[in-house]
Structure formats: structure tokens, C-alpha cells
Design a protein around this motif. Structure first.
Motif, PDB file in Angstrom:
ATOM      1  N   LYS A   1      42.024  42.289  35.713  1.00  0.00           N
ATOM      2  CA  LYS A   1      42.538  43.274  34.840  1.00  0.00           C
ATOM      3  C   LYS A   1      43.550  42.574  33.871  1.00  0.00           C
ATOM      4  O   LYS A   1      43.420  43.150  32.780  1.00  0.00           O
ATOM      5  N   ASP A   2      44.083  41.561  34.450  1.00  0.00           N
ATOM      6  CA  ASP A   2      45.377  40.820  33.538  1.00  0.00           C
ATOM      7  C   ASP A   2      44.648  39.770  32.848  1.00  0.00           C
ATOM      8  O   ASP A   2      43.791  39.173  33.006  1.00  0.00           O
ATOM      9  N   THR A   3      45.446  39.585  31.616  1.00  0.00           N
ATOM     10  CA  THR A   3      44.938  38.233  30.857  1.00  0.00           C
ATOM     11  C   THR A   3      46.442  37.484  30.711  1.00  0.00           C
ATOM     12  O   THR A   3      46.328  36.447  29.501  1.00  0.00           O
ATOM     13  N   ASP A   4      47.452  37.671  31.173  1.00  0.00           N
ATOM     14  CA  ASP A   4      48.520  37.049  30.649  1.00  0.00           C
ATOM     15  C   ASP A   4      48.557  35.496  30.959  1.00  0.00           C
ATOM     16  O   ASP A   4      49.152  34.654  30.257  1.00  0.00           O
ATOM     17  N   HIS A   5      47.676  34.851  32.120  1.00  0.00           N
ATOM     18  CA  HIS A   5      47.687  33.642  32.250  1.00  0.00           C
ATOM     19  C   HIS A   5      46.890  32.746  30.969  1.00  0.00           C
ATOM     20  O   HIS A   5      47.336  31.844  30.219  1.00  0.00           O
ATOM     21  N   PHE A   6      45.783  33.690  30.563  1.00  0.00           N
ATOM     22  CA  PHE A   6      45.046  33.124  29.537  1.00  0.00           C
ATOM     23  C   PHE A   6      45.984  33.201  28.277  1.00  0.00           C
ATOM     24  O   PHE A   6      45.932  32.279  27.423  1.00  0.00           O
ATOM     25  N   GLU A   7      46.701  34.263  28.046  1.00  0.00           N
ATOM     26  CA  GLU A   7      47.594  34.496  26.950  1.00  0.00           C
ATOM     27  C   GLU A   7      48.593  33.546  26.932  1.00  0.00           C
ATOM     28  O   GLU A   7      49.038  32.920  25.520  1.00  0.00           O
ATOM     29  N   ASN A   8      49.050  33.130  28.073  1.00  0.00           N
ATOM     30  CA  ASN A   8      50.092  32.175  28.133  1.00  0.00           C
ATOM     31  C   ASN A   8      49.737  30.685  27.242  1.00  0.00           C
ATOM     32  O   ASN A   8      50.669  30.242  26.659  1.00  0.00           O
ATOM     33  N   ILE A   9      48.548  30.340  27.642  1.00  0.00           N
ATOM     34  CA  ILE A   9      48.360  29.226  26.828  1.00  0.00           C
ATOM     35  C   ILE A   9      47.778  29.424  25.405  1.00  0.00           C
ATOM     36  O   ILE A   9      47.921  28.639  24.678  1.00  0.00           O
TER      37      ILE A   9
END
Length: 634
Positions: free
Chosen positions: A395-403
């Protein structure tokens, strides 16, 4: 920098130890997102602009202009308004790096009607007025790419002193108080980038060698100097040592929604060769740390200001602790095209993580997109919040968006956010912000029209990536619009698949030739835009608006009108207090910014910058404007 995650930032050591965790889960998140949304179709063109502003405080008695550090309290009021009535909001406001900066966007994206070009400038004016109402009597809101005296003595209000031994940046010139304090991300990024690099960032921009500039020009930092700065500062250069010198600049950015992933990849590629052209055309930042520089644009300044590469990654030491030699900062021009059409123009060796690349390919992601993502993911996370460490990768994409979101490049390819009506997008990021709403609206509308012309006429603007890199370097030079030539494709109307050698398809053109055309050799981008508009049923009002915008672009390209950078130089050099020493004193700065403010509010005409291209758009709402015209789709 967009909407920000909130939470408790981890220390650099903790963030560093979690770098592989973030990368691993970021890739899984992207794979899940891609599988879910790769076949998404039928999204319509939606687009919006982002304008960054500075708050300037004048002292009319002392004749000074300084950066006002009141952005946090102004933003709080603007955001409360947004929270109270989200459905009727005409503008959205977000924090930026500086405590003197705010970023404004339209309340809702513009759509696929030609008539929307009639409301861009009106909305920009509305934003300026809305924020200006919250200012004190001696403050003004300016769309200024760079404040001329950032980092010079006494440049903020209230006054703040740099503390080189204790501040997050360790800067000799840029105090922590000038970093936006309302969100932990900014100071965290500043400290982590410095710690990851293993030393302070080093920015050296050539000084403009006017007749009274010492030869060589070498600054005496007196008691401030320490070994790191003395070895980093170059002769005949303006030395800067903090993230704030780059991320404290303002820019003008645009995001477009595509109808599907393929169209997004096409736009990403086709707009890439236009990035250096638009950077040169919008050049607006010749001054740094109270000096006149020999460049016209901010790009390399920002690139160096967030360059977190270690000595090993920069090729200054053998690889031991680090995995890759990395050729560019995390803020720079893109390194590879994404569409099949663009593949053969990827002539620069691409550094990417082989394991990540294989993982992406094993999950059905094609070579070009896999290498693009694997290239972004050679970077470490430079900011991580404790609340975001453990996530649901479905559900999350925060780690992808972090980079993804800390690879600040000329173009950004943006997957849809999870559980959102938003589609595949591309972001166009090179432009410098201009003094007036009219100029900013002109640039925005021109680039949006170019996307429609590219897709409708199936234009092919692709050139080798190596030539785009050469153009980026040329675009920043003083007076690049008039003095430089740029690699560009000769035949942009024929299908790329029928061409052979990428290099042979390129030639060097002036910006005037690229924008306005060259006899039978090159049609020119604006003639193509006009041809496209002529095929549409454009109402008279929209036609007038668009033609005024195109005229401004044409005349800047031809040199008939000055770029903002050229005009700024001329103003300083002709000031009675200027001593031909490339120094911008408090008084010169004050007089210059007073004049800029009068131009921005239409109190003063500036024919050499704007010509007769003055618009008086009302604050018309989109529904009212649309009601007046035929609904002609773009």
C-alpha cells in the motif's frame, strides 16, 4: 520540494544504517505499484505550475532590503485557510527550504481546454495578492530566483549570525535561522548531506571580472576561515558552503498528467532536450553572496549545494567504503531516456545497481525503465523519519518516494500515488522564476503548448544525452541566449525509427533559430505552436493571451528583449554607487529590489525586459472563463 512527510527525523548514523532497508523496500514498493498501474489508460491532460517566492523586507530609512524570515507564520495562516474550505480553494501553499520562502500552486490543476491559458496568469496574480495580504507594511512577496546578497553580511531580518562550528551546515555565511524551521526535513537534509559527503558542500562560481576586481580575486575570510574552506575556495570564484545557497533559490516548475505510462515516457524524453534551452531563456540569477558572477543561472549552484557524494564516489579516492563512482550530484540533468525511441540516444554510460536492475527485470519491467530506477537507487536516503521505517509495501510508497524525490533532476518521471485519481506524470524542472506573473504565465503556457504540439505532430526532438549535458553547461553561461549555440535536432518532424546515427542528426543552432526558425533549415518551435493553434477553434480572448505570451518568448530568444539575468546585470552595473568591482552593496541591492517590485506590480514599465508585452488579466475563475468560450480541447 512538494508536500512533506511529517515525523521525527532519525540521526545520520541511524539513517545511514537503514539505507539498504529503504532501497530494498522502495524497489518492492515500485514493483507493486507498477504491476497495479502499468495498464492504466484514459487519463486526460491535467497540469499545474509551482511558483516559489521570497519575502523581502525593506527599510526605507536605512535603504536596505533583506530576506524576511517570517515564512513559517505566513504559511500557517495560508494553510489554515486551505484546511477550513478545501473545496473552494484557489491556491495551495507549501514550505520551501528557506525561512523566507513559500511555494504556491493553483488550488486545482488546469485541464485540457485551450481556454485554461486565460486563467494561469490571473491565478498567479491571485496567489501573489493572497500571500501579500499577510505581509507587514514594509514587506513584499517577490518571485526572484536568487536574492543578490544571500550569505553576505547582514542579509536577514531579524538579523542572524552564521555559527560555523555548531550549525547544521557549518557554513561561514548561511545561518541556521534562514532554514525553514517549521518542518524537520530541511535541517535534517542539510546535516545529513554534509555528513554523508564527509565535508561541507563546496560551491565555486566564477566571478565577473570587471575592471576593478582584483586579479586574482581571492577573498579574505579573516577569522572565519578554517582549513576546509580555505582549501575548497578557488581563486577568481565566489565561494559558497551551504545547501541554502542552492535550495534557497526559487524556480518555476510544471507537472503534466499523461493519458498512460507510454505517453508519460514519451513526454519525459521529448522535453529533455528542451531543458537547457528553457534554462537559458529563463536565465535570472547572476548574483551570489553580494557579488556579480560570470554565470546567469542557478543550476550548478544547486547541484553543488546538495552534492552528498563522498570522495570515493567523486573519483578522488579508490572505492573502498562505497559501491559506485557517480558522475553527477543528485541534483542534475537526467542520464537516460525512457522511451523505445530514445534508447539509441543513451550514449552516456549509466551507473546503476545490477541487483536492483535484475530484480526489476525479473518482475516484468522493461530494460529502459529498470535501468532508470536502478540508476536513481544508487543513492542513499538522506532523510528518514522514525514513523516511516516500517511500511506495508503493498500500500505504501514512502520508501520509493524517499529516493525518487531526492533525485532532483531536470525532468522527473512520476508514477501515480497509491489509491489516487492521479495518473502517470512528468515534471519539467529547469526554469528560473521570473519577476512578473506575466512572464511566468508565458513560460508555463509555452511549455504546455509544446507538449501538445509534440504529441499531436509526433515531433522527434531527441538528441544524444551527451549533447544535452553539453547544452546544460552552455545554458548557464553569461548571455547564453545571444552568445552560445546549442545542439539540437535538425529534422524534428520525421520519425526517429527511420534515422540512423544520433550524432549526425544534430547540429548547433542559436536559441533564436530553435525558437523562431531558420529559413528552410529548421521550422522553429513557435511557428509549429502557431500552426497547431491555427488548426484549432481558438476564441479571440484566448488567442490574444497566447499570442502575447509567445511574443515575449520570441523576443527573448531573438535578443530583442533582455533575459532577466541580462537586465539585472545592466541595472547593477549602471547604478551610480557601483564601483566596477562586481560588488552589490546594500544600497545597490535596495534600489534594484525596489525597482523590481514596481515592475512586478505594474507601477513601472520595463520595455527592455517586457517590450510591449503587458497583460492585464483579471482574477477570473476557470468556470467563468470557460463559460465565455468554446470548450476547445488541447
Amino acid at each position: 520540494m512538494g508536500l512533506l512527510s511529517v515525523g521525527n527525523p532519525l540521526s545520520w548514523e541511524e539513517t545511514k544504517n537503514l539505507a539498504d532497508h529503504v532501497r530494498k523496500h522502495g524497489i518492492i514498493q515500485f514493483i507493486n505499484l507498477y504491476k497495479r498501474l502499468r495498464d492504466r489508460q484514459g487519463d486526460v491532460l491535467k497540469w499545474g505550475d509551482e511558483v516559489e517566492y521570497m519575502i523581502i523586507k525593506f527599510d526605507d530609512v536605512a535603504k536596505t532590503a533583506k530576506l524576511s524570515l517570517r515564512a513559517p507564520e505566513i504559511l500557517q495562516i495560508l494553510n489554515e485557510k486551505e484546511d477550513n474550505d478545501p473545496d473552494n480553494i484557489k491556491s495551495l501553499w507549501r514550505p520551501e527550504y528557506g525561512a523566507y520562502m513559500i511555494e504556491g500552486t493553483p488550488g486545482k490543476p488546469y485541464g485540457c481546454l485551450l481556454v485554461h491559458f486565460n486563467v494561469v496568469e490571473a491565478n498567479m496574480k491571485y496567489r501573489r495578492q493572497e500571500a501579500s495580504k499577510l505581509l507587514q507594511p514594509n514587506e513584499v512577496l517577490m518571485s526572484l530566483t536568487n536574492f543578490p546578497r544571500t550569505g553576505a553580511i547582514d542579509f536577514t531580518d531579524p538579523p542572524a549570525q552564521p555559527t560555523p562550528s555548531t550549525s547544521v551546515s557549518r557554513s561561514l555565511f548561511f545561518p541556521d535561522e534562514a532554514i525553514f524551521p517549521g518542518h524537520p526535513r530541511f535541517k535534517t537534509l542539510t546535516g545529513n548531506i554534509r555528513q554523508r559527503r564527509g565535508e561541507k558542500v563546496a560551491i565555486n562560481i566564477p566571478i565577473y571580472k570587471d575592471k576593478n576586481v582584483p586579479n586574482p580575486f581571492k577573498e579574505d575570510f579573516g577569522t572565519l576561515i578554517e582549513n576546509e574552506s580555505s582549501s575548497a575556495a578557488k581563486e577568481d570564484h565566489i565561494y559558497m558552503d551551504a545547501m541554502g545557497f542552492g535550495m534557497g533559490c526559487c524556480c518555476l516548475q510544471l507537472t503534466f498528467q499523461a493519458c498512460n505510462i507510454e505517453e508519460a515516457r514519451t513526454l519525459y524524453d521529448q522535453l529533455t532536450p528542451l531543458c537547457p534551452i528553457m534554462l537559458a531563456l529563463t536565465a535570472a540569477s547572476p548574483f551570489y553572496r553580494g557579488y556579480i558572477s560570470d554565470v546567469d543561472c542557478r543550476w550548478n549552484v544547486i547541484s553543488c549545494s546538495v552534492d552528498c557524494r563522498t570522495k570515493e564516489e567523486r573519483g578522488l579516492k579508490p572505492l573502498k567504503e562505497n559501491k559506485f563512482r557517480i558522475s553527477k550530484s543528485r541534483y542534475d540533468s537526467i542520464d537516460s531516456y525512457l522511451s523505445e525511441q530514445g534508447e539509441k540516444y543513451n550514449d552516456v554510460p549509466l551507473t546503476y545497481d545490477d541487483e536492483i536492475y535484475k530484480q526489476l527485470q525479473d518482475n516484468g519491467i522493461d530494460k529502459l525503465l529498470a535501468q532508470h530506477i536502478a540508476h536513481l537507487f544508487i543513492r542513499d536516503s538522506v532523510s528518514l523519519f522514525s514513523e516511516k521505517v516500517y511500511q506495508d509495501d503493498e500500500k505504501d510508497t514512502d520508501h520509493f518516494e524517499n529516493i525518487q524525490s531526492t533525485n532532483w533532476q531536470t525532468m522527473r518521471f512520476k508514477p501515480p500515488p497509491p489509491n489516487s485519481p492521479i495518473g502517470w506524470r512528468v515534471e519539467f524542472r529547469p526554469c528560473e522564476v521570473q519577476i512578473t506573473d506575466f512572464e511566468n504565465a508565458a513560460i508555463v503556457c509555452f511549455v504546455v503548448l509544446l507538449t501538445r504540439v509534440i504529441l499531436s505532430y509526433k515531433l522527434n526532438l531527441l538528441i544524444p544525452i551527451s549533447n544535452v549535458d553539453k547544452n546544460m553547461a552552455r545554458a548557464q553561461k553569461r548571455n547564453a541566449v545571444k552568445a552560445e549555440k546549442f545542439w539540437f535536432r535538425r529534422d524534428i518532424t520525421s520519425d526517429a525509427k527511420n534515422q540512423d546515427n544520433g550524432q549526425a542528426e544534430c547540429t548547433e543552432f542559436t536559441i533564436n533559430e530553435i525558437i523562431n526558425g531558420k529559413d528552410d533549415v529548421f521550422p522553429g518551435l513557435i511557428p509549429l505552436v502557431n500552426s497547431y493553434l491555427a488548426s484549432m477553434d481558438v476564441d479571440a480572448d484566448t488567442h490574444c493571451t497566447v499570442q502575447a505570451y509567445l511574443k515575449l518568448i520570441q523576443k527573448r530568444a531573438s535578443g530583442e528583449l533582455l533575459t532577466t539575468a541580462a537586465w539585472l546585470r545592466k541595472e547593477v552595473i549602471s547604478h551610480p554607487e557601483y564601483k566596477s568591482d562586481s560588488v552589490i552593496t546594500q544600497r545597490i541591492n535596495y534600489d534594484l529590489l525596489k525597482k523590481i517590485q514596481k515592475i512586478a506590480t505594474n507601477e513601472l514599465l520595463c520595455p527592455e525586459l517586457l517590450g510591449t508585452c503587458i497583460s492585464s488579466k483579471t482574477n477570473e475563475t476557470i468556470p467563468a472563463a470557460v463559460a465565455k468560450a468554446e470548450k476547445v480541447p488541447l
